[in-house]
Design an enzyme around this catalytic site. Structure first.
Site, PDB file in Angstrom:
ATOM      1  N   PRO A  18      48.247   0.115 -37.509  1.00 37.47           N
ATOM      2  CA  PRO A  18      47.318   1.026 -38.175  1.00 37.47           C
ATOM      3  C   PRO A  18      48.052   2.316 -38.509  1.00 37.47           C
ATOM      4  O   PRO A  18      48.699   2.899 -37.631  1.00 37.47           O
ATOM      5  CB  PRO A  18      46.233   1.269 -37.113  1.00 37.47           C
ATOM      6  CG  PRO A  18      46.811   0.833 -35.813  1.00 37.47           C
ATOM      7  CD  PRO A  18      47.971  -0.064 -36.088  1.00 37.47           C
ATOM      8  N   MET A  19      47.989   2.746 -39.765  1.00 34.59           N
ATOM      9  CA  MET A  19      48.634   4.012 -40.141  1.00 34.59           C
ATOM     10  C   MET A  19      47.749   4.778 -41.113  1.00 34.59           C
ATOM     11  O   MET A  19      47.408   4.260 -42.190  1.00 34.59           O
ATOM     12  CB  MET A  19      50.006   3.759 -40.779  1.00 34.59           C
ATOM     13  CG  MET A  19      51.069   3.323 -39.776  1.00 34.59           C
ATOM     14  SD  MET A  19      52.705   3.160 -40.526  1.00 34.59           S
ATOM     15  CE  MET A  19      52.534   1.600 -41.377  1.00 34.59           C
ATOM     16  N   GLN A  72      40.206  -0.453 -36.970  1.00 34.29           N
ATOM     17  CA  GLN A  72      40.458   0.402 -35.800  1.00 34.29           C
ATOM     18  C   GLN A  72      39.534   1.615 -35.809  1.00 34.29           C
ATOM     19  O   GLN A  72      39.415   2.295 -36.830  1.00 34.29           O
ATOM     20  CB  GLN A  72      41.909   0.897 -35.783  1.00 34.29           C
ATOM     21  CG  GLN A  72      42.221   1.621 -34.487  1.00 34.29           C
ATOM     22  CD  GLN A  72      43.574   2.321 -34.474  1.00 34.29           C
ATOM     23  OE1 GLN A  72      43.806   3.233 -35.262  1.00 34.29           O
ATOM     24  NE2 GLN A  72      44.440   1.917 -33.576  1.00 34.29           N
ATOM     25  N   CYS A 102      46.366   7.799 -30.401  1.00 33.26           N
ATOM     26  CA  CYS A 102      46.688   8.857 -31.369  1.00 33.26           C
ATOM     27  C   CYS A 102      47.003  10.166 -30.635  1.00 33.26           C
ATOM     28  O   CYS A 102      46.200  10.646 -29.835  1.00 33.26           O
ATOM     29  CB  CYS A 102      45.519   9.074 -32.325  1.00 33.26           C
ATOM     30  SG  CYS A 102      45.842  10.417 -33.476  1.00 33.26           S
ATOM     31  N   GLY A 205      56.832   0.379 -31.632  1.00 35.34           N
ATOM     32  CA  GLY A 205      57.692   1.567 -31.576  1.00 35.34           C
ATOM     33  C   GLY A 205      59.121   1.224 -31.889  1.00 35.34           C
ATOM     34  O   GLY A 205      59.778   0.503 -31.143  1.00 35.34           O
ATOM     35  N   ASP A 206      59.578   1.695 -33.057  1.00 34.63           N
ATOM     36  CA  ASP A 206      60.992   1.581 -33.449  1.00 34.63           C
ATOM     37  C   ASP A 206      61.449   0.158 -33.750  1.00 34.63           C
ATOM     38  O   ASP A 206      62.648  -0.116 -33.646  1.00 34.63           O
ATOM     39  CB  ASP A 206      61.910   2.203 -32.380  1.00 34.63           C
ATOM     40  CG  ASP A 206      61.618   3.666 -32.132  1.00 34.63           C
ATOM     41  OD1 ASP A 206      60.889   4.275 -32.925  1.00 34.63           O
ATOM     42  OD2 ASP A 206      62.124   4.212 -31.125  1.00 34.63           O
ATOM     43  N   ARG A 229      56.331   2.208 -39.327  1.00 31.64           N
ATOM     44  CA  ARG A 229      57.078   2.960 -40.336  1.00 31.64           C
ATOM     45  C   ARG A 229      58.046   2.121 -41.171  1.00 31.64           C
ATOM     46  O   ARG A 229      58.244   2.400 -42.353  1.00 31.64           O
ATOM     47  CB  ARG A 229      57.809   4.126 -39.657  1.00 31.64           C
ATOM     48  CG  ARG A 229      56.852   5.217 -39.200  1.00 31.64           C
ATOM     49  CD  ARG A 229      57.513   6.196 -38.262  1.00 31.64           C
ATOM     50  NE  ARG A 229      57.836   5.572 -36.977  1.00 31.64           N
ATOM     51  CZ  ARG A 229      58.384   6.189 -35.966  1.00 31.64           C
ATOM     52  NH1 ARG A 229      58.706   7.467 -36.067  1.00 31.64           N
ATOM     53  NH2 ARG A 229      58.623   5.542 -34.826  1.00 31.64           N
TER      54      ARG A 229
HETATM   55  C1  LIG Z   1      51.866   7.947 -41.086  1.00 32.79           C
HETATM   56  C2  LIG Z   1      51.421   7.357 -39.768  1.00 32.79           C
HETATM   57  C3  LIG Z   1      50.066   7.223 -39.502  1.00 32.79           C
HETATM   58  C4  LIG Z   1      49.636   6.644 -38.287  1.00 32.79           C
HETATM   59  N1  LIG Z   1      48.297   6.460 -38.088  1.00 32.79           N
HETATM   60  C5  LIG Z   1      47.890   5.753 -36.987  1.00 32.79           C
HETATM   61  C6  LIG Z   1      46.524   5.350 -36.838  1.00 32.79           C
HETATM   62  O1  LIG Z   1      45.675   5.617 -37.700  1.00 32.79           O
HETATM   63  N2  LIG Z   1      46.194   4.653 -35.713  1.00 32.79           N
HETATM   64  C7  LIG Z   1      47.113   4.326 -34.749  1.00 32.79           C
HETATM   65  O2  LIG Z   1      46.769   3.666 -33.744  1.00 32.79           O
HETATM   66  N3  LIG Z   1      48.402   4.685 -34.875  1.00 32.79           N
HETATM   67  C8  LIG Z   1      48.809   5.363 -35.975  1.00 32.79           C
HETATM   68  N4  LIG Z   1      50.139   5.637 -36.135  1.00 32.79           N
HETATM   69  C9  LIG Z   1      51.104   5.146 -35.138  1.00 32.79           C
HETATM   70  C10 LIG Z   1      51.653   3.777 -35.549  1.00 32.79           C
HETATM   71  O3  LIG Z   1      50.620   2.814 -35.564  1.00 32.79           O
HETATM   72  C11 LIG Z   1      52.772   3.314 -34.582  1.00 32.79           C
HETATM   73  O4  LIG Z   1      52.228   3.266 -33.283  1.00 32.79           O
HETATM   74  C12 LIG Z   1      53.959   4.255 -34.568  1.00 32.79           C
HETATM   75  O5  LIG Z   1      54.321   4.650 -35.885  1.00 32.79           O
HETATM   76  C13 LIG Z   1      55.168   3.604 -33.892  1.00 32.79           C
HETATM   77  O6  LIG Z   1      55.543   2.405 -34.531  1.00 32.79           O
HETATM   78  P1  LIG Z   1      56.767   2.333 -35.591  1.00 32.79           P
HETATM   79  O7  LIG Z   1      57.990   2.870 -34.882  1.00 32.79           O
HETATM   80  O8  LIG Z   1      56.887   0.888 -35.943  1.00 32.79           O
HETATM   81  O9  LIG Z   1      56.392   3.198 -36.755  1.00 32.79           O
HETATM   82  C14 LIG Z   1      50.589   6.242 -37.314  1.00 32.79           C
HETATM   83  C15 LIG Z   1      51.943   6.416 -37.589  1.00 32.79           C
HETATM   84  C16 LIG Z   1      52.372   6.942 -38.785  1.00 32.79           C
HETATM   85  C17 LIG Z   1      53.855   7.077 -39.049  1.00 32.79           C
END
Ligand SMILES: Cc1cc2nc3c(=O)[nH]c(=O)nc-3n(C[C@H](O)[C@H](O)[C@H](O)COP(=O)(O)O)c2cc1C
Length: 332
Positions: A18-19, A72, A102, A205-206, A229
């Site tokens: 979720p982002m 979510q 969050c 994460g990462d 990301r």
């Molecule tokens: C632009 C952005 C928006 C995000 N919005 C949410 C969200 O709405 N809900 C959530 O649970 N996590 C949110 N996250 C966190 C991501 O879901 C994820 O946990 C975090 O980026 C780590 O994973 P990654 O390293 O693969 O990016 C967000 C992250 C980013 C970068």
């Protein structure tokens, strides 16, 4: 094979994280086409849903083609969360996910998101009440803990499972870390290795290379990877990871033609979904990654991210294809 409730998933599924402002229907559809096994909406405020705030309600839109999809929601007030479950159910998602991760101040200060990591009893009772309120599977997304000294994720995960949570995605950072440092997957593996756990545990994460996903599967033994990301402006990441996990080899990166085509479809779906103004505006953040690594690209990127008219952005795509059509991209 891992299952979320009755939803059967392939071995080591890949989940679109979720982002906020990213995981909208057009982007989720593209990720699904490229191999994402489960997609999640961005977080949606339970209070906003109850007030019928147009912005929150629009986030409930889902396309048939993206299933299985999880919606979510976040909030800290039991009544609001339960009421919003009923609203969410009307959109007929496959999963309802609770955001307990969050880290942003305006969410945490109300005890929601990662704020709840300071009150594990509330986290568990809220999850329990939601499980009892709906026939849909409830999943949880959370972090390792509030800070380094309060990591109790093994116990927390067990308690969430005991009240009926059907899967947990764990971001390997604490709230205090926000997005700094490196995600630590060892505590997530400890959750998975707890012999009492039987629901899927997804690592987050990462995961930004196919090799990282392989490591999460082979060395940490997790049930799947949630990817955030690395997918922004690069929905092909899912396909590339799957190919690498299956063969140990890298897929060739998408050609310019494929990138332009994806950017075009992304923009068109966004316009169809929310109109030209918002569609043009909200797709901007993806272009940098769609066209990463092309020399002397600034002029075209600027046109894509500053034009208000969709026709100008579509023209920019055409120009890019003409001018850089032969560009050879490096692997992600
Ligand atoms: C632009 C952005 C928006 C995000 N919005 C949410 C969200 O709405 N809900 C959530 O649970 N996590 C949110 N996250 C966190 C991501 O879901 C994820 O946990 C975090 O980026 C780590 O994973 P990654 O390293 O693969 O990016 C967000 C992250 C980013 C970068």
């Amino acid at each position: 094979m891992p299952k979320i409730g009755d939803i059967e998933l392939p071995e080591f599924p890949l989940l679109l994280a979720p982002m906020e402002d990213v995981s909208d229907p057009p982007f989720r559809a593209l990720c699904k086409e490229q191999g994402a096994d489960v997609v999640y909406t961005e977080f949606i405020s339970s209070e906003g849903l109850i007030r019928d705030a147009a912005k929150s309600v629009m986030k409930l839109d889902i396309y048939e083609k993206e299933r299985p999809v999880g919606i979510q929601i976040f909030g800290a007030n039991l009544e609001s969360m339960l009421q919003s479950v009923e609203i969410v159910e009307k959109s007929n998602p496959d999963i309802i996910d609770i955001n307990f991760g969050c880290p942003v101040k305006k969410v945490v200060s109300k005890g929601a998101g990662a704020g709840i990591l300071k009150d594990i009893d509330l986290m568990v009772s809220l999850t329990k009440a939601m499980v009892e309120r709906t026939h849909l599977p409830i999943t949880v997304k959370t972090r390792l803990g509030w800070d380094h000294d309060s990591i109790r994720i093994v116990e927390v995960a067990e308690r969430l499972q005991d009240v009926g949570c059907k899967a947990i995605s764990i971001h390997g950072r604490t709230r205090v870390q926000m997005y700094k440092g490196v995600a630590d997957w060892a505590p997530i593996a400890a959750v998975k290795n707890n012999s009492r756990m039987h629901i899927p545990i997804f690592g987050n994460g990462d995961v930004d290379t196919p090799e990282a996903a392989m490591k999460m599967r082979n060395e940490y033994g997790l049930d799947g990877a949630m990817i955030g990301r690395a997918s922004i402006g690069y929905p092909w990441f899912f396909k590339e990871v799957k190919y690498f996990l299956a063969t140990g080899k890298h897929l060739a990166p998408p050609t310019m033609e494929e990138r332009v085509e994806a950017a075009r479809r992304h923009l068109q779906m966004a316009i169809d979904w929310k109109g030209e103004k918002l569609g043009v505006f909200e797709t901007r953040r993806h272009y940098t990654n769609y066209f990463k690594g092309i020399p002397n690209f600034k002029e075209y990127r600027m046109k894509m991210v500053t034009s208000d008219a969709a026709s100008d952005v579509f023209d920019a795509f055409d120009e890019v294809l003409q001018k850089f059509g032969d560009h050879v991209f490096e692997a992600h």
